[in-house]
Motif scaffolding. Structure first.
Motif: not given
Length: 103
Positions: A2-19, A47-58
Motif C-alpha cells: 500500500v502507498l500513501l500519496h501525501i499532498v500539502h496544499l497552500k491556498f491563494n490569499e482570499g480563498v476562504t476556509d468555507e471555499q 493543525v500546526t500551521l501557526q505554531t510550526r510556521a518555520e518548517c511547514n512553508q505555510g
C-alpha cells in the motif's frame, strides 16, 4: 504494498476556509470518483500551521490518499477524474508539495 500519496496544499490569499471545505466535500470526492484506485482518502487542515510556521512553508491543508501499489498510484495520477479535480483546484492554489510513501 500500500502507498500513501501525501499532498500539502497552500491556498491563494482570499480563498476562504468555507471555499476550501466545500471543495473537498463537493468537488474532490476521490474515493467516489475513482473507487477502483482509491482505497481511502482524507483532507484535513494543518493543525500546526501557526505554531510550526518555520518548517511547514505555510501549507494549510494535507490530503492523504491510500492506493494499493505503485501501479495504482501511476493510474490514479493520470486518471481523468484526478485530472478534473486538479483543474478545479488549480485556481485556488498558491503551491503544493507532494510525496509518496510505502506503508
Amino acid at each position: 504494498m500500500v502507498l500513501l500519496h501525501i499532498v500539502h496544499l497552500k491556498f491563494n490569499e482570499g480563498v476562504t476556509d468555507e471555499q476550501i471545505a466545500d471543495h473537498f466535500k463537493n468537488d474532490a470526492r476521490l474515493k467516489e470518483r475513482m473507487p477502483d484506485l482509491v482505497e481511502d482518502w482524507k483532507a484535513r487542515p494543518n493543525v500546526t500551521l501557526q505554531t510550526r510556521a518555520e518548517c511547514n512553508q505555510g501549507m494549510q491543508w494535507v490530503v492523504l490518499v491510500w492506493v494499493k501499489d505503485q501501479k495504482a498510484l501511476a493510474d490514479y495520477l493520470v486518471h481523468p477524474e484526478h485530472v478534473e479535480v486538479t483543474k478545479i483546484q488549480a485556481p485556488m492554489l498558491h503551491s503544493k508539495i507532494v510525496s509518496d510513501v510505502e506503508l
